[in-house]
Design an enzyme around this catalytic site. Structure first.
Site, short mmCIF file in Angstrom:
data_model
loop_
_atom_site.label_atom_id
_atom_site.label_comp_id
_atom_site.label_asym_id
_atom_site.label_seq_id
_atom_site.Cartn_x
_atom_site.Cartn_y
_atom_site.Cartn_z
N PHE A 114 0.86 -1.18 0.00
CA PHE A 114 0.00 0.00 0.00
C PHE A 114 0.89 1.23 0.00
O PHE A 114 1.82 1.33 0.81
CB PHE A 114 -0.92 0.00 1.21
N ASP A 185 1.70 -5.72 7.55
CA ASP A 185 0.48 -4.92 7.52
C ASP A 185 -0.68 -5.86 7.25
O ASP A 185 -0.71 -6.52 6.20
CB ASP A 185 0.58 -3.84 6.44
N TYR A 210 -11.40 -0.48 10.27
CA TYR A 210 -12.59 0.02 9.59
C TYR A 210 -12.95 -0.78 8.33
O TYR A 210 -13.97 -0.51 7.71
CB TYR A 210 -12.44 1.50 9.24
N LYS A 211 -12.13 -1.75 7.97
CA LYS A 211 -12.44 -2.59 6.80
C LYS A 211 -13.27 -3.79 7.27
O LYS A 211 -14.43 -3.68 7.60
CB LYS A 211 -11.15 -2.99 6.10
N ARG A 357 -12.51 -3.76 -8.12
CA ARG A 357 -12.21 -4.53 -6.93
C ARG A 357 -13.49 -4.87 -6.17
O ARG A 357 -14.32 -4.00 -5.92
CB ARG A 357 -11.26 -3.74 -6.03
#
Length: 398
Positions: A114, A185, A210-211, A357
């Site tokens: 990321f 990560d 939050y995912k 995605r």
């Protein structure tokens, strides 16, 4: 434990007429979250005022929630704490790992990481100077690039664009054999795939909530340190809540015990209240069941899309063992196609330059969602519904 996914789905607020395939970017609202946050606002902040830090246990929530997340990622009790943002936790973990390898200067990562993680690493390298180097290679080339000069291997386990998954245990073993430490990560792993930090011999891990963990926009991040390293770590961000005795207000910093030293600033109590509502759901879930259902859903989606939409090219690994809980397809007009999907009630997202995605979150994604999403995607492709100026105008968030 056998997970009842029909029961967990009923515990989320899912808007009527929407198929939500973007929980890998922002999880939906747990139905109990609004009441939990209301109670925190009115009963705790409102009535208890500042005494809520003690009376409502606010100060202990980062560790208590850390242990609940720890169960999902294979972490030992007392090794995970919440607070701050994921970028802050990346910086903390990376700086601490480098400090434990003072005779080495190389950080290795991959080009699929990321970007924010790479930005933090680059900023740290420039701050340190002294010959420190961030080295990046293609994801497939990571193992071969682990050399004896390596200080830290920093990887995101599941690629945010394609869903490609690194072999955590294998890469840790290779890095350790070379004398390096590893920072993981888990932003696209926690709550998505089975993770075994303790069994894999992990050193550091970070992730967001939050995912897949559904804490809401801006939810706090978490950090893990292996017990064998916790007493040695010197926090680069020596915040007051990581102090051994925060309310002694000493002018000199003394790190707290174990994972407590990785706390920095005041914890986001309202966001943690929302996370508690989600963790009440996760507490009744077995990650092996989640992974099995995820593979079932993603395999069905890939097969159906390839049969119905030949213009789309699979960007994710075909082997389910080599990918996380998302599926990505490529198309030159991927952005416009995704906007058309959203307009027709299927919410996924787009990642540059050409990736559509789709996230699959078994706690609330059903086989009917897969079937319905593919039917709408087929219509959009067959009828060229994406080919409109409105769908090609780029918004700030894609």
């Amino acid at each position: 434990m056998t997970t009842d996914f029909a029961a967990t789905r009923a515990l989320f607020h899912l808007p009527a007429g929407v198929i939500y395939l973007d929980g890998n970017s922002l999880g939906p609202l747990p139905r109990a979250a609004a009441e939990r946050v209301r109670g925190c606002v009115e009963d705790e902040w409102g009535d208890m005022l500042i005494t809520a830090w003690n009376r409502a246990g606010w100060m202990d929530k980062p560790r208590a929630l850390g242990d609940r997340i720890g169960r999902l990622i294979g972490a030992e009790p007392g090794t995970v704490v919440l607070g701050d943002t994921l970028s802050i936790k990346v910086y903390q973990a990376l700086a601490s790992a480098l400090d434990l390898r003072p005779d080495r200067r190389v950080i290795l990562s991959d080009t699929g990481n990321f970007p924010s993680d790479l930005y933090m690493a680059d900023g740290l390298v420039r701050t340190l100077g002294q010959g420190y180097e961030l080295r990046t290679v293609a994801p497939e080339a990571v193992e071969a690039a682990i050399t004896p000069d390596l200080a830290v291997l920093m990887l995101t386990e599941v690629d945010y664009r394609t869903g490609r998954r690194h072999d955590m245990k294998r890469l840790i073993a290779k890095a350790h054999a070379a004398g390096a430490l590893v920072v993981w990560d888990l932003a696209h792993s926690a709550g998505a795939v089975e993770v075994d930090l303790a069994g894999s011999g992990a050193d550091f891990a970070v992730g967001c909530t939050y995912k897949y963990l559904n804490s809401g926009p801006g939810g706090p991040a978490f950090i893990y340190i292996a017990p064998r390293l916790a007493a040695q770590v010197r926090p680069a961000l020596s915040g007051w809540l990581g102090h051994e005795a925060p309310f002694a207000f000493d002018l000199d910093y003394r790190p707290g015990a174990g994972i407590e030293r990785m706390r920095v600033g005041t914890p986001p109590i309202l966001q943690m209240a929302a996370l508690e509502a989600s963790m009440d759901i996760w507490d009744r879930v077995d990650m092996a069941d989640v992974r099995a259902r995820s593979i079932e859903l993603t395999e069905a989606f890939i097969a159906a899309v390839e049969a119905a939409c030949p213009a789309l090219t699979l960007a994710s690994p075909r082997d389910p063992a080599a990918r996380g809980s998302q599926v990505s397809f490529r198309h030159p007009e991927g952005y416009a196609i995704m906007q058309a999907l959203i307009a027709h009630g299927v919410i996924g997202d787009f990642r540059a330059p050409d990736i559509l995605r789709f996230g699959f979150t078994p706690l609330y994604t059903s086989t009917a969602d897969v079937t319905g999403a593919v039917a709408i995607l087929k219509r959009i492709m067959d009828e060229g519904l994406w080919d409109q100026p409105a769908f090609k105008a780029r918004a700030k968030v894609t």
